[in-house]
Design a protein around this motif. Structure first.
Motif, PDB file in Angstrom:
ATOM      1  N   GLY A  47     115.882 -79.469-115.690  1.00  0.00           N
ATOM      2  CA  GLY A  47     117.063 -79.061-115.430  1.00  0.00           C
ATOM      3  C   GLY A  47     117.488 -80.521-116.347  1.00  0.00           C
ATOM      4  O   GLY A  47     117.068 -80.706-117.488  1.00  0.00           O
ATOM      5  N   SER A  48     118.677 -80.624-115.536  1.00  0.00           N
ATOM      6  CA  SER A  48     119.252 -81.895-116.327  1.00  0.00           C
ATOM      7  C   SER A  48     119.183 -83.541-116.169  1.00  0.00           C
ATOM      8  O   SER A  48     119.029 -84.521-116.179  1.00  0.00           O
ATOM      9  N   PRO A  54     113.704 -74.190-108.561  1.00  0.00           N
ATOM     10  CA  PRO A  54     114.262 -72.764-109.065  1.00  0.00           C
ATOM     11  C   PRO A  54     115.298 -72.739-109.418  1.00  0.00           C
ATOM     12  O   PRO A  54     116.359 -72.961-108.868  1.00  0.00           O
ATOM     13  N   ASP A  97     108.095 -72.208-121.423  1.00  0.00           N
ATOM     14  CA  ASP A  97     107.918 -71.800-120.001  1.00  0.00           C
ATOM     15  C   ASP A  97     106.432 -71.717-119.008  1.00  0.00           C
ATOM     16  O   ASP A  97     106.165 -71.467-119.268  1.00  0.00           O
ATOM     17  N   SER A  98     107.224 -71.989-117.427  1.00  0.00           N
ATOM     18  CA  SER A  98     106.536 -73.068-116.482  1.00  0.00           C
ATOM     19  C   SER A  98     105.697 -71.531-115.911  1.00  0.00           C
ATOM     20  O   SER A  98     105.013 -72.327-114.940  1.00  0.00           O
ATOM     21  N   ILE A 116     109.053 -79.881-117.078  1.00  0.00           N
ATOM     22  CA  ILE A 116     109.312 -78.619-117.914  1.00  0.00           C
ATOM     23  C   ILE A 116     110.384 -78.225-117.742  1.00  0.00           C
ATOM     24  O   ILE A 116     111.507 -78.147-116.982  1.00  0.00           O
ATOM     25  N   GLN A 145     114.411 -74.245-121.861  1.00  0.00           N
ATOM     26  CA  GLN A 145     115.809 -75.232-123.005  1.00  0.00           C
ATOM     27  C   GLN A 145     115.407 -76.457-123.699  1.00  0.00           C
ATOM     28  O   GLN A 145     115.171 -77.810-123.021  1.00  0.00           O
TER      29      GLN A 145
HETATM   30  C1  LIG Z   1     118.194 -74.700-110.667  1.00  0.00           C
HETATM   31  S1  LIG Z   1     117.821 -75.361-111.962  1.00  0.00           S
HETATM   32  C2  LIG Z   1     116.860 -76.861-111.788  1.00  0.00           C
HETATM   33  C3  LIG Z   1     118.117 -77.849-112.194  1.00  0.00           C
HETATM   34  C4  LIG Z   1     116.986 -79.681-111.597  1.00  0.00           C
HETATM   35  N1  LIG Z   1     116.824 -79.799-110.713  1.00  0.00           N
HETATM   36  C5  LIG Z   1     118.509 -81.080-111.670  1.00  0.00           C
HETATM   37  O1  LIG Z   1     118.892 -80.873-111.259  1.00  0.00           O
HETATM   38  O2  LIG Z   1     118.816 -80.769-112.767  1.00  0.00           O
HETATM   39  C6  LIG Z   1     116.525 -74.729-112.923  1.00  0.00           C
HETATM   40  C7  LIG Z   1     116.323 -75.482-114.228  1.00  0.00           C
HETATM   41  O3  LIG Z   1     114.990 -74.431-115.135  1.00  0.00           O
HETATM   42  C8  LIG Z   1     115.101 -73.251-115.805  1.00  0.00           C
HETATM   43  N2  LIG Z   1     114.080 -72.398-116.413  1.00  0.00           N
HETATM   44  C9  LIG Z   1     114.519 -71.373-115.566  1.00  0.00           C
HETATM   45  N3  LIG Z   1     113.789 -70.520-115.651  1.00  0.00           N
HETATM   46  C10 LIG Z   1     112.933 -71.549-116.639  1.00  0.00           C
HETATM   47  C11 LIG Z   1     111.340 -71.575-116.934  1.00  0.00           C
HETATM   48  N4  LIG Z   1     110.326 -70.267-116.538  1.00  0.00           N
HETATM   49  N5  LIG Z   1     110.316 -72.059-116.884  1.00  0.00           N
HETATM   50  C12 LIG Z   1     110.809 -73.326-117.126  1.00  0.00           C
HETATM   51  N6  LIG Z   1     112.274 -73.843-116.868  1.00  0.00           N
HETATM   52  C13 LIG Z   1     112.663 -73.068-116.430  1.00  0.00           C
HETATM   53  C14 LIG Z   1     116.651 -73.702-116.097  1.00  0.00           C
HETATM   54  O4  LIG Z   1     116.457 -73.834-117.643  1.00  0.00           O
HETATM   55  C15 LIG Z   1     117.222 -74.769-115.195  1.00  0.00           C
HETATM   56  O5  LIG Z   1     117.271 -75.842-116.296  1.00  0.00           O
END
Ligand SMILES: C[S@@+](CC[C@H](N)C(=O)[O-])C[C@H]1O[C@@H](n2cnc3c(N)ncnc32)[C@H](O)[C@@H]1O
Length: 377
Positions: free
Chosen positions: A184-185, A258, A229-230, A202, A205
């Motif tokens: 994420g961020s 997630p 993609d994780s 990972i 985006q």
């Molecule tokens: C709930 S947010 C995480 C936020 C992070 N903990 C923060 O404080 O900024 C979930 C993140 O998972 C990413 N995401 C979704 N599916 C994913 C995948 N298959 N592989 C990797 N990242 C993924 C999204 O882009 C998003 O940024």
């Protein structure tokens, strides 16, 4: 050692940020010499007299004190929290028997002379009273997001920095590796950086990976970010490559935050977990990320899942418990279910009255908590 005057007091400013409580800096050897001088250990009165004298020096140092009490701070020094040291003195002063007093003296001496940590963190258990920053209860009420340092909270769907902060302190040592497959961020990345841990993250985006990459700048650690993609083994091949480059085999803590299924749509990418078409698909994909993460996690180390529930078509969907179940199916041992309050931002707070009206006129409760699930491999 006869009276207060022979203990030299020099006083310094208490401005440095990590010191949040009054601090006492002591010359280890000299302090121990004074504390457990053999001739005072003969009777309880002498022990108490000496303790009381030391307590006076620490409680009421010279008038010009600005915080730190420095007892002859040359040579091998130790810094102790003033309030904790005073409470140790008080225990000695309240002792009814010489055995008790000696026991407390010995404990204090050990805390000054020795360091005892476990294999999973840097907490010196001999000085456990100084760690009141670390939460050990299963209910976390954190009123406000930490907005210091690089945390600005711009990303909708991020978690509060206090979550990775607590987990990193509790489950890693300095220079170990923290892993986050849902970067994420970059909240975990920044927290790892400020706590001197290495980091691998990972996110699906690329723009986020690039953004966080520009902001992390660990001094003596690494912070390696991967766009991918994780759920995919290929992405984890890259993680293994990173580990190999640093001559490491495993990570020591995995923090998984997630998407809470489709509550927030993070991107248009089809492999984004927030775009899973059903709960079943979301859980399958999440299990894949778990499996990949478990593989690179060192044995007997920890993995945390941060997740909330959701409400769909008049039904509470316990995403937290479903995800917990996935982790247990993969052989992880559940260590804790932590309930954390969800405080909500100002925009949300404005909507609270509407939600309260809706809840009262219907049959459900408003989400106010999320889960931090702790597992051991
Ligand atoms: C709930 S947010 C995480 C936020 C992070 N903990 C923060 O404080 O900024 C979930 C993140 O998972 C990413 N995401 C979704 N599916 C994913 C995948 N298959 N592989 C990797 N990242 C993924 C999204 O882009 C998003 O940024």
């Amino acid at each position: 050692m006869k009276d207060n005057d022979t203990i030299q007091l020099t006083l310094e400013n208490l401005e440095s940020p990590p010191i949040t409580h009054g601090t006492v800096i002591l010359n280890k050897e000299k302090f121990i010499e004074v504390l457990v001088e053999p001739n005072i250990l003969q009777d309880l009165n002498s022990i108490k007299k000496r303790t009381s004298m030391l307590k006076d020096i620490i409680t009421e140092p010279k008038k010009d004190t600005k915080g730190i009490v420095n007892i002859d701070a040359n040579g091998d020094t130790v810094s102790l929290r003033k309030d904790v040291l005073i409470s140790e003195f008080d225990q000695i002063l309240e002792s009814q028997t010489i055995e008790r007093a000696k026991y407390y003296l010995e404990r204090l001496e050990n805390g000054i002379q020795k360091i005892k940590t476990s294999k999973i963190n840097d907490i010196n258990i001999l000085r456990w009273k100084e760690y009141d920053e670390i939460i050990t209860d299963s209910l976390w009420i954190i009123p406000e997001r930490d907005k210091t340092g690089k945390h600005n909270g711009f990303y909708h769907g991020n978690f509060i920095p206090q979550i990775p902060h607590q987990l990193i302190l509790r489950y890693t040592k300095k220079n170990e590796i923290v892993f986050d497959p849902f970067l994420g961020s970059g909240t975990t990345a920044y927290e790892a950086e400020s706590l001197n841990r290495n980091f691998i993250g990972i996110d699906i985006q690329k723009k986020l990976v690039d953004f966080v990459g520009k902001n992390v700048e660990p001094k003596n650690n690494f912070s390696d970010l991967i766009a991918g993609d994780s759920t995919k083994i290929e992405t984890f091949e890259k993680v293994k490559e990173v580990l190999k480059n640093h001559k490491k085999k495993n990570v020591q803590l995995a923090i998984l935050h997630p998407p809470y299924a489709d509550i927030i749509k993070f991107s248009d990418l089809k492999d984004d977990l927030s775009n899973a078409k059903s709960l079943k698909e979301f859980l399958e994909k999440f299990a894949e990320v778990l499996e990949n993460s478990i593989e690179i996690l060192e044995n007997v180390r920890y993995l945390a899942i941060v997740i909330g529930d959701k409400y769909t078509a008049g039904e509470w969907i316990p995403l937290g418990f479903y995800c917990m179940n996935e982790a247990q199916k993969l052989g992880l041992t559940l260590k804790s279910i932590i309930i954390k309050n969800m405080a909500g931002n100002r925009a949300k707070q404005n909507k609270e009255r509407i939600w309260r009206y809706r809840a009262l006129s219907s049959d459900y409760y408003i989400f106010k908590h999320e889960y931090i699930l702790i597992f051991k491999k």
